[in-house]
Design an enzyme around this catalytic site. Structure first.
Site, short mmCIF file in Angstrom:
data_model
loop_
_atom_site.label_atom_id
_atom_site.label_comp_id
_atom_site.label_asym_id
_atom_site.label_seq_id
_atom_site.Cartn_x
_atom_site.Cartn_y
_atom_site.Cartn_z
NE ARG A 1 20.50 59.10 70.75
CZ ARG A 1 21.54 59.93 70.64
NH1 ARG A 1 22.03 60.52 71.72
NH2 ARG A 1 22.08 60.17 69.46
CB CYS B 1 23.43 42.86 85.27
SG CYS B 1 24.55 41.72 86.00
N1 LLP Z 1 12.29 61.10 58.77
C1 LLP Z 1 12.74 59.84 58.61
C2 LLP Z 1 12.31 59.07 57.43
C3 LLP Z 1 13.61 59.27 59.55
O1 LLP Z 1 14.04 58.03 59.37
C4 LLP Z 1 14.00 60.03 60.67
C5 LLP Z 1 14.90 59.46 61.67
C6 LLP Z 1 13.50 61.34 60.82
C7 LLP Z 1 12.66 61.83 59.83
C8 LLP Z 1 13.84 62.21 61.98
O2 LLP Z 1 15.18 62.51 62.07
P1 LLP Z 1 15.74 63.55 63.18
O3 LLP Z 1 15.22 64.92 62.81
O4 LLP Z 1 15.20 63.12 64.49
O5 LLP Z 1 17.19 63.42 63.09
N2 LLP Z 1 17.98 56.41 67.16
C9 LLP Z 1 18.91 57.34 66.59
C10 LLP Z 1 18.26 58.21 65.55
C11 LLP Z 1 17.61 57.43 64.43
C12 LLP Z 1 16.92 58.32 63.45
C13 LLP Z 1 16.07 57.51 62.55
N3 LLP Z 1 15.34 58.27 61.61
C14 LLP Z 1 19.54 58.18 67.70
O6 LLP Z 1 19.24 57.96 68.86
O7 LLP Z 1 20.36 59.06 67.42
#
Ligand code: LLP
Length: 443
Positions: free
Chosen positions: A331, A364
């Site tokens: 991240r 790396c």
């Molecule tokens: N519902 C849907 C359709 C989603 O696409 C997501 C997250 C969530 C719920 C949950 O969202 P949250 O409550 O966790 O914000 N990899 C990124 C975050 C990508 C989120 C993708 N979708 C990061 O590390 O910040």
């Protein structure tokens, strides 16, 4: 310090009343540690906030934030639904015995095999993401094992939630969902409503992630309810379900603690907005779904590392290298995400000087920097470094870059620790190789 950690008489950090030094010795490092009590209390906060504010709701944990069989069990025990976004997440849920009628199946490109898996084993809700997917379902829906396939339509409401561009999903220019332009969504829903195989339950949107204010969520709810009213007025279609996705942000640093809405205030505001809007539209109150991921698991999770070599570039910087990095937490590199850390075996400096250091990984890659600058009590090789707030999107986004094995996962609670995912071993790294690669390379 984030969450409910404490410092014990040895000046060691405790998570879930477990000493991190003991955890590191027992299970090795790097290690993802989750305070099970904290996950459950975030879930309870959601449940209580809804039950005191709104009659009909479902909370679906977003598995993409962190999913393994133990998490599926916990989510099932708490009575939540589960949002999955791939055949892989779907499979883990099914194999761990999760009730599939509480699964929400997402994805902008559900493949042939993913669709047939879900049609055969069942889903709670299927979120239709595009016109082409709908065309497939109009045909394939007849194969659904439980009668009519319950579907939601994912809408992009045209809202900018002011978060990182890579995690913004609700704008019109998005790879996800039906835009509210040129009646595309309207046509799709009318078509689906006339199908014998599909049961159109409602609308879905997810506007983005790590969102810092409640306002964009409320706007999204309004846009969707307005659209529901249009469908009713023009086509006599009254939808009963409104899924507002996930996205509530959380603090990653102590100084951010005051600047994020609580789960309770977010839920309360959503419920109020839906009530108020429904009243003004004379629309029956829909079932509200939310799909939180990060706000359930992030603060509960920490990563334990062992400090390796410490290098000082005179007059420039001190680099503290740990035994993980971008492989277990991409991240910082992907989003410029910021983290804070604690020296787990020497939490309070006890007269020792503090110093500014950079915490770097072992890959790396010059950009493999977990924390570019942090002030810590002096750190030596062998110390245990605890990076906080790594519960969401760390384990789930980990990689084997440089063929670094991925860490295991431990759940801690009331002084007891259980390993729920074992650490990858070196032999796991050749498990899928098809050329002979046995012991000493001779088999
Ligand atoms: N519902 C849907 C359709 C989603 O696409 C997501 C997250 C969530 C719920 C949950 O969202 P949250 O409550 O966790 O914000 N990899 C990124 C975050 C990508 C989120 C993708 N979708 C990061 O590390 O910040």
């Amino acid at each position: 310090m984030l969450g409910q950690k404490r410092v014990n008489e040895l000046n060691h950090l405790e998570i879930g009343s477990c000493d991190v030094v003991t955890l590191a010795e027992q299970f090795g490092t790097p290690l993802y540690v989750f305070d099970e009590g904290e996950i459950r209390s975030a879930i309870r906060e959601y449940k209580e906030a809804f039950s005191t504010n709104y009659p009909r709701f479902h909370i679906a944990y977003a598995g993409k934030a962190f999913l393994c069989a133990a998490m599926c069990r916990l989510v099932a025990e708490e009575g939540l639904w589960l949002d999955v976004v791939s055949g892989g997440e779907y499979f883990v849920a099914r194999e761990s015995g999760f009730p599939m009628d509480r699964v929400i199946f997402h994805g902008n490109n559900k493949t042939d095999s993913e669709r047939s898996l879900a049609l055969q084993s069942g889903v709670g809700r299927w979120v239709v993401d595009s016109f082409e997917e709908l065309e497939c379902l109009l045909e394939e829906g007849k194969n659904y094992i439980h009668g009519k396939l319950p579907v939601l339509f994912r809408i992009t409401p045209g809202i900018d939630p002011h978060t990182h561009a890579y995690i913004t999903t609700g704008k019109i220019d998005s790879k996800f969902g039906f835009p509210l332009v040129e009646s595309i969504a309207e046509k799709a829903i009318v078509l689906a409503a006339s199908s014998h195989h599909l049961d159109v339950r409602g609308l879905h949107c997810h506007i983005g992630s790590q969102i810092r204010t409640i306002e964009p969520f409320l706007k999204a709810a309004e846009v969707l309810l307005d659209f529901m009213a249009v469908l009713r007025a023009r086509h006599g279609i009254t939808l009963d379900e409104l899924d507002l996705g996930g996205g509530l942000g959380v603090p990653y640093l102590d100084e951010e603690k005051v600047s994020f809405p609580s789960i309770r205030s977010y839920v309360t505001a959503l419920c109020e907005k839906v009530r108020e809007k429904c009243l003004s539209l004379s629309y029956p109150l829909p079932v509200i779904f939310v799909e939180p991921g990060r706000s359930i698991v992030n603060t509960a999770g920490s990563t334990l590392y062992r400090v390796g070599f410490v290098k000082e570039v005179p007059g420039v910087k001190k680099y503290v290298a740990v035994d993980g990095g971008m492989t277990d937490n991409p991240r910082p590199m992907l989003y410029g995400a910021r983290y804070q850390a604690i020296v787990g075996n020497r939490v309070e400096s006890k007269g020792m000087p503090w110093e500014k250091v950079a915490i770097v990984g072992k890959c790396c890659e010059s950009g493999d920097i977990l924390i570019p600058e942090i002030e810590l009590p002096r750190v030596w090789r062998g110390d245990i470094l605890v990076v906080e707030g790594t519960g969401a999107y760390n384990y789930s986004m980990a990689s084997n870059y440089n063929l670094v094995p991925r860490p295991g996962v431990v759940f801690v609670r009331d002084g007891a620790a259980r390993l729920v995912v074992r650490p990858e071993s070196l032999s796991d790294l050749v498990r899928r190789d098809l050329v002979p690669c046995g012991e000493s390379g001779k088999t």
